[in-house]
Design a protein around this motif. Structure first.
Motif, PDB file in Angstrom:
ATOM      1  N   ASP A  65      -1.360   0.307   7.605  1.00  0.00           N
ATOM      2  CA  ASP A  65      -2.038  -0.979   7.802  1.00  0.00           C
ATOM      3  C   ASP A  65      -3.437  -0.715   8.334  1.00  0.00           C
ATOM      4  O   ASP A  65      -3.610   0.039   9.292  1.00  0.00           O
ATOM      5  CB  ASP A  65      -1.261  -1.855   8.794  1.00  0.00           C
ATOM      6  N   VAL A  66      -4.422  -1.349   7.705  1.00  0.00           N
ATOM      7  CA  VAL A  66      -5.821  -1.202   8.113  1.00  0.00           C
ATOM      8  C   VAL A  66      -6.287  -2.500   8.753  1.00  0.00           C
ATOM      9  O   VAL A  66      -6.147  -3.576   8.160  1.00  0.00           O
ATOM     10  CB  VAL A  66      -6.727  -0.863   6.906  1.00  0.00           C
ATOM     11  N   VAL A  67      -6.831  -2.383   9.966  1.00  0.00           N
ATOM     12  CA  VAL A  67      -7.458  -3.509  10.653  1.00  0.00           C
ATOM     13  C   VAL A  67      -8.792  -2.999  11.173  1.00  0.00           C
ATOM     14  O   VAL A  67      -8.837  -2.128  12.051  1.00  0.00           O
ATOM     15  CB  VAL A  67      -6.589  -4.044  11.813  1.00  0.00           C
ATOM     16  N   GLY A  68      -9.872  -3.492  10.588  1.00  0.00           N
ATOM     17  CA  GLY A  68     -11.205  -3.037  10.991  1.00  0.00           C
ATOM     18  C   GLY A  68     -11.390  -1.559  10.706  1.00  0.00           C
ATOM     19  O   GLY A  68     -11.170  -1.096   9.590  1.00  0.00           O
ATOM     20  N   ASN A  69     -11.752  -0.796  11.746  1.00  0.00           N
ATOM     21  CA  ASN A  69     -11.968   0.645  11.572  1.00  0.00           C
ATOM     22  C   ASN A  69     -10.761   1.465  12.017  1.00  0.00           C
ATOM     23  O   ASN A  69     -10.881   2.644  12.313  1.00  0.00           O
ATOM     24  CB  ASN A  69     -13.226   1.087  12.336  1.00  0.00           C
ATOM     25  N   THR A  70      -9.562   0.828  12.041  1.00  0.00           N
ATOM     26  CA  THR A  70      -8.348   1.526  12.473  1.00  0.00           C
ATOM     27  C   THR A  70      -7.270   1.482  11.399  1.00  0.00           C
ATOM     28  O   THR A  70      -6.959   0.405  10.867  1.00  0.00           O
ATOM     29  CB  THR A  70      -7.797   0.914  13.782  1.00  0.00           C
ATOM     30  N   LEU A  71      -6.711   2.632  11.098  1.00  0.00           N
ATOM     31  CA  LEU A  71      -5.564   2.765  10.199  1.00  0.00           C
ATOM     32  C   LEU A  71      -4.351   3.114  11.056  1.00  0.00           C
ATOM     33  O   LEU A  71      -4.392   4.085  11.819  1.00  0.00           O
ATOM     34  CB  LEU A  71      -5.818   3.884   9.177  1.00  0.00           C
ATOM     35  N   THR A  72      -3.296   2.323  10.939  1.00  0.00           N
ATOM     36  CA  THR A  72      -2.040   2.628  11.621  1.00  0.00           C
ATOM     37  C   THR A  72      -1.048   3.093  10.567  1.00  0.00           C
ATOM     38  O   THR A  72      -0.806   2.377   9.586  1.00  0.00           O
ATOM     39  CB  THR A  72      -1.498   1.395  12.369  1.00  0.00           C
ATOM     40  N   LEU A  73      -0.527   4.294  10.749  1.00  0.00           N
ATOM     41  CA  LEU A  73       0.474   4.856   9.837  1.00  0.00           C
ATOM     42  C   LEU A  73       1.815   4.921  10.553  1.00  0.00           C
ATOM     43  O   LEU A  73       1.946   5.604  11.574  1.00  0.00           O
ATOM     44  CB  LEU A  73       0.079   6.268   9.397  1.00  0.00           C
ATOM     45  N   ASN A  74       2.805   4.226  10.019  1.00  0.00           N
ATOM     46  CA  ASN A  74       4.157   4.280  10.555  1.00  0.00           C
ATOM     47  C   ASN A  74       4.954   5.190   9.630  1.00  0.00           C
ATOM     48  O   ASN A  74       5.269   4.807   8.504  1.00  0.00           O
ATOM     49  CB  ASN A  74       4.753   2.875  10.611  1.00  0.00           C
TER      50      ASN A  74
END
Length: 173
Positions: A65-74
């Protein structure tokens, strides 16, 4: 200089030799880390010891999931022996185009750079062993093959010596 010192010097010289991500700046297709990992990705991999003997296999399902300049990888791993593991990465794209990331089992901050079809990601992790844990340095190289596929080769090092390697094949769902 005695033979022992000469061998040690050679060992440290060879341990320091490595490709640079800029070596791939003209390689296509271009690797957009956030674009590739947004949504679901699956991967299959193996771990080999220092003698190239396969010691583990695994499958991983990744939700990005990308929000702004952050990618969260689960990341949800299932190993061939039935062990299950989860890792959640929080990766920030810096203004200069480099990346920094954290995850629960990562020591400190991971650092990465991309050029062309390549992404290089470096970090330290405590790896579980039969006798406890051992701190290893990971040197991850990811290479974009095409729109759906990605290859990953990782060198795991202790005191500059490769003790294992991981190979993965990713496919965008």
């Amino acid at each position: 200089m005695n033979i022992r010192n000469l061998l040690l010097a050679l060992l440290f010289l060879l341990a320091g030799c490595s490709a640079e991500v800029s070596d791939y700046q003209h390689s296509k297709p271009t690797f957009d880390l956030f674009g590739y990992f947004s949504g679901e990705t699956r991967a299959w991999g193996m771990v080999q010891d220092y003698q190239n003997k396969q010691i583990r296999r695994f499958e991983v399902v990744i939700q990005g999931d990308v929000v702004g300049n952050t990618l969260t990888l689960n990341e949800k791993f299932v190993y061939d022996d039935g062990e299950r593991q989860t890792r959640v990465w929080h990766i920030i794209r810096n203004e200069d185009g480099s990346y920094q990331g954290t995850a629960g089992d990562i020591i400190g901050v991971a650092h990465g750079n991309t050029a062309g079809n390549a992404f290089n990601w470096r970090y330290d992790m405590d790896v579980k062993t039969d006798n406890g844990k051992i701190k290893l340095h990971f040197d991850d190289w990811l290479f974009r093959q095409d729109e759906k596929r990605l290859f990953n080769v990782t060198s795991l090092r202790k005191f500059g010596l490769e003790v294992a390697k991981v190979t993965l094949f990713f496919e965008k769902q």
